[in-house]
Motif scaffolding. Structure first.
Motif, mmCIF file in Angstrom:
data_model
loop_
_atom_site.group_PDB
_atom_site.id
_atom_site.type_symbol
_atom_site.label_atom_id
_atom_site.label_comp_id
_atom_site.label_asym_id
_atom_site.label_seq_id
_atom_site.Cartn_x
_atom_site.Cartn_y
_atom_site.Cartn_z
ATOM 1 N N ILE A 321 3.369 -3.882 -8.262
ATOM 2 C CA ILE A 321 2.391 -3.477 -7.239
ATOM 3 C C ILE A 321 2.973 -2.324 -6.432
ATOM 4 O O ILE A 321 4.137 -2.347 -6.032
ATOM 5 N N ASP A 322 2.155 -1.326 -6.194
ATOM 6 C CA ASP A 322 2.528 -0.192 -5.339
ATOM 7 C C ASP A 322 1.361 0.066 -4.403
ATOM 8 O O ASP A 322 0.251 0.374 -4.859
ATOM 9 N N ASN A 323 1.589 -0.066 -3.103
ATOM 10 C CA ASN A 323 0.510 0.167 -2.134
ATOM 11 C C ASN A 323 1.020 1.086 -1.025
ATOM 12 O O ASN A 323 2.116 0.917 -0.508
ATOM 13 N N LYS A 324 0.203 2.065 -0.697
ATOM 14 C CA LYS A 324 0.515 2.978 0.403
ATOM 15 C C LYS A 324 -0.684 3.054 1.339
ATOM 16 O O LYS A 324 -1.791 3.371 0.920
ATOM 17 N N VAL A 325 -0.445 2.770 2.606
ATOM 18 C CA VAL A 325 -1.453 2.988 3.643
ATOM 19 C C VAL A 325 -1.010 4.216 4.426
ATOM 20 O O VAL A 325 0.168 4.366 4.754
ATOM 21 N N TYR A 326 -1.940 5.128 4.714
ATOM 22 C CA TYR A 326 -1.535 6.427 5.242
ATOM 23 C C TYR A 326 -2.550 6.973 6.223
ATOM 24 O O TYR A 326 -3.705 6.531 6.299
ATOM 25 N N THR A 327 -2.099 7.967 6.958
ATOM 26 C CA THR A 327 -2.988 8.749 7.811
ATOM 27 C C THR A 327 -2.504 10.192 7.817
ATOM 28 O O THR A 327 -1.291 10.447 7.760
ATOM 29 N N THR A 328 -3.430 11.116 7.835
ATOM 30 C CA THR A 328 -3.108 12.533 7.967
ATOM 31 C C THR A 328 -4.002 13.132 9.045
ATOM 32 O O THR A 328 -5.106 12.625 9.298
ATOM 33 N N SER A 329 -3.541 14.194 9.658
ATOM 34 C CA SER A 329 -4.380 14.883 10.633
ATOM 35 C C SER A 329 -4.120 16.373 10.559
ATOM 36 O O SER A 329 -3.066 16.822 10.086
ATOM 37 N N TYR A 330 -5.095 17.131 11.046
ATOM 38 C CA TYR A 330 -5.009 18.591 11.045
ATOM 39 C C TYR A 330 -5.884 19.111 12.172
ATOM 40 O O TYR A 330 -7.017 18.644 12.361
#
Length: 742
Positions: A321-330
């Motif tokens: 299992i590989d899980n990534k929770v993320y956020t980006t902003s600009y």
């Protein structure tokens, strides 16, 4: 036709996850993400010959199921400046044309075309996470990652398997992988000086493997870069912080945390006319005349951005299992002249604005027309990838979900009043005729693949992905409909893929692929009104543009030995509904050219000559058949070079040729044609080893464009009056880089 403030020119997943085997104290004996698809195969090991010769500038992978070129850290370290972006790093790959008009890392205006696809038609990921502006699926190159923090760049030419997630994947994926932490505690300092008063200072601290903290490790890196720019008065200042930490929870589970923060200020011109280039030289950008809307003080941009994720990798039994929770902003705050580099000074009267000023003032002849604006978005998402081993086979499935909230506004202003200028309102129009909008983009992409291995040589992988994209839009004033407007619309497609991979021998593989691609229309091209006159505040006569869909067919082969790494491929792609953008000043139109057929041949090879010498070459022929020219699509690319690496010395000389291509369309409907050109880059470095206080001191010298080519190479758009604007090569650029570990 839709009016959109051009906060920047419209320019032009898959990677493996962190290889925790590189970290002492962990027993992470597998890699969850393969370069080609983003989902690993638990029953397939990477062959021992995979990395030979290690210093090849680009090389294929024996496990690849579509054409790809892997650019490793060794090449980035030895030939690129610390301020380089992935555009500069990827420029060497076959089929890639990349130009940074203001110098490497010089501003947010680089151009990259892969095969015949421009930015917005291909995918870019970082550690497997797609990041793009949902309005047009393009990438803000200089506001995210420095080449300094990039461990590897994979140029993946094709839509990938079903597990290749992203909003625009049919043109391929540029997959960036972050550096891994070092195994020992290390402090690294770096500095750089170069052409155009460029300078960089940076500091990185690696914790090493901290046995008292459960074998956790990580690093934090800060870099400050500034340059006067190759183009006159095109200055840039940039500060970037990047951090990565890995914490094993057990022999089979680890958490990765990555955080990046970037702040950039730049003065950027929109390009120069042929007359300006002839009169002032190829480096003309902005001027020092306060009565001109090309005045450097009226044209500036402030960017801020972040990229953060928490990733969990684990395996248990037959599962990974590989899980990534993320956020980006600009966020991009901008001020620009209304018609910078137009053929004459642009005042409010000649700009055609209404003359009622906010606050009741009156516009006079000396007033300078300008535009201020904001573009900002925040993305939240999650990528889940799972692999279940079933005998010799693998079942891969996963889900990518993302929500992006977007806002932008544009105000017409009088720049001569100082500060951000006085807002100009046009009587009788909502919001004074100034653009203001909010939007949201929601993406859901579940996928499933089955890797069938009938024997040790064959793997056959059918897959299916659903791409469901929804966009909502609410504008206080929109020029397409002439007033306030709101809409919501969804586009969806089921995208099948099928590939077959065969090991001819342990060090020679072949593959074939067929896959569909898809991309939704751009934000400002999602809707149009075929009725005239346009009726504000109503959806009467409104139509939604159809998405673009492609069918991709590819065949290729990869060979590796201790002396030679070589790969070659052929491809054929059909696009049922090709669109491309045309810009006239602040006006952006979508040109639909119908069906397009792409075809090409690509290859690359590195041969070890012995005694530290390696010969390198690549070639691509990229053709197409269409009713109209495809802009920024070189007919061919080629590279030829020699590299040397032995003991403490490295050196390289590499020439890259870019074939002829068409640019954009001017106000008279004429397309611009550009001839081929070749640039030659030199690089050399010496590792002093221990040097007084330093454990590992290294000095590098790089000289890009040895023969000082300053050709006009790309179409940058049109002025308000319809005069064509162009980009030129920045010419000869040197850089001296010093780094040392403490």
């Amino acid at each position: 036709m839709h009016k959109k403030f051009r906060l920047r020119p419209l320019i032009s997943g898959l990677l493996h996850a962190s290889l925790l085997t590189a970290l002492p104290g962990t027993l992470w004996a597998y890699d969850l993400g393969s370069v080609s698809s983003g989902a690993g195969n638990s029953n397939e090991a990477i062959p021992p010959a995979e990395s030979a010769p290690a210093n090849a500038p680009t090389q294929g992978s024996l496990t690849a199921t579509e054409p790809q070129s892997v650019i490793n850290r060794n090449y980035i370290d030895n030939t690129q400046t610390g301020a380089s972006s992935y555009v500069d790093n990827a420029a060497i790959a076959p089929g890639v044309w990349a130009v940074s008009p203001n110098g490497p890392g010089g501003n947010d205006q680089p151009l990259l075309t892969m095969r015949s696809f421009v930015d917005g038609q291909y995918n870019v990921t970082f550690d497997g996470i797609p990041f793009a502006d949902g309005a047009d699926f393009t990438h803000h190159v200089n506001t995210y990652f420095l080449g300094q923090d990039t461990g590897e760049v994979t140029v993946d030419r094709g839509p990938g398997r079903a597990s290749t997630v992203g909003d625009a994947t049919y043109g391929g994926t540029i997959a960036l992988r972050s550096n891994d932490p070092l195994g020992d505690p290390t402090a690294t300092v770096r500095s750089q000086i170069g052409s155009f008063n460029s300078r960089l200072v940076g500091f990185q601290y690696d914790t090493g493997v901290m046995q008292n903290y459960g074998d956790a490790s990580g690093f934090i890196d800060y870099n400050h870069y500034q340059t006067d720019g190759a183009l006159t008065n095109n200055n840039e200042r940039r500060g970037n912080v990047f951090a990565k930490f890995i914490k094993p929870l057990s022999e089979d589970t680890a958490i990765t945390v990555v955080a990046m923060q970037n702040n950039t200020y730049q003065n950027a011109s929109p390009g120069a006319t042929a007359q300006q280039i002839s009169q002032y030289g190829s480096h003309y950008g902005l001027n020092q005349n306060p009565l001109s809307d090309a005045y450097v003080g009226y044209n500036n941009d402030n960017f801020s951005s972040n990229f953060d994720y928490i990733g969990l990798q684990t395996r248990f039994g037959d599962w990974k299992i590989d899980n990534k929770v993320y956020t980006t902003s600009y966020a991009h705050n901008a001020m620009n002249g209304f018609n910078p580099n137009g053929t004459s000074q642009q005042t409010l009267q000649t700009a055609g604005y209404g003359l009622t000023m906010a606050g009741g003032g009156t516009a006079l002849g000396s007033n300078i027309a300008g535009v201020t604006g904001l573009t900002a978005y925040q993305s939240y998402g999650d990528i889940l990838r799972a692999t279940r081993a079933i005998g010799n086979d693998d079942l891969n499935f996963g889900l990518w979900i993302e929500r992006q909230l977007h806002q932008s506004w544009t105000n017409s202003v009088d720049l001569s009043t100082g500060g951000l200028g006085s807002i100009i309102n046009t009587p009788g129009l909502s919001n004074g005729g100034n653009q203001a909008e909010t939007s949201s983009m929601n993406t859901i992409q579940p996928y499933v693949e089955y890797v069938w291995r009938p024997n040790s040589k064959w793997s056959i992988t059918p897959g299916l992905k659903l791409n469901d994209f929804n966009r909502t839009y609410n504008s206080a004033f929109d020029t397409t409909v002439g007033g306030a407007f709101a809409y919501s619309h969804s586009w969806a497609a089921v995208l099948p893929s099928l590939d077959a991979h065969y090991y001819v021998t342990d060090n020679w593989s072949a593959y074939g692929q067929a896959a569909e691609g898809f991309v939704a229309p751009l934000l400002f091209g999602s809707f149009y009104n075929p009725n005239q006159p346009i009726q504000p505040n109503t959806s009467a006569g409104l139509a939604y543009l159809a998405p673009e869909k492609t069918m991709n067919y590819q065949l290729g082969t990869v060979f590796k030995s201790s002396k030679l790494t070589a790969s070659a491929d052929v491809y054929y792609i059909t696009n049922n509904n090709q669109s491309q953008q045309i810009g006239v000043g602040n006006l952006i139109t979508i040109q639909n050219i119908g069906a397009v057929h792409y075809q090409g041949v690509e290859g690359e090879a590195t041969y070890n000559l012995g005694s530290g010498f390696n010969a390198y070459g690549n070639y691509s022929w990229n053709g197409y058949t269409s009713a109209r020219p495809i802009f920024n699509a070189p007919s061919n690319t080629a590279a030829l070079g020699m590299l040397y690496e032995h003991d403490k010395i490295n050196a390289s000389v590499i020439a890259k040729e870019i074939g002829s291509r068409w640019g954009g369309t001017d106000i008279n409907g004429n397309d611009t044609h550009f001839g081929s050109y070749t640039t030659v880059n030199l690089a050399t470095g010496y590792n002093f080893g221990s040097l007084g206080w330093a454990k590992d001191a290294k000095l590098e010298f790089q000289l890009d464009d040895l023969f000082n080519r300053t050709d006009t190479v790309a179409f940058a758009g049109n002025t308000q009056g319809g005069n064509a604007l162009f980009w030129t090569l920045p010419g000869r650029i040197f850089s001296i880089n010093f780094s040392a570990s403490i």
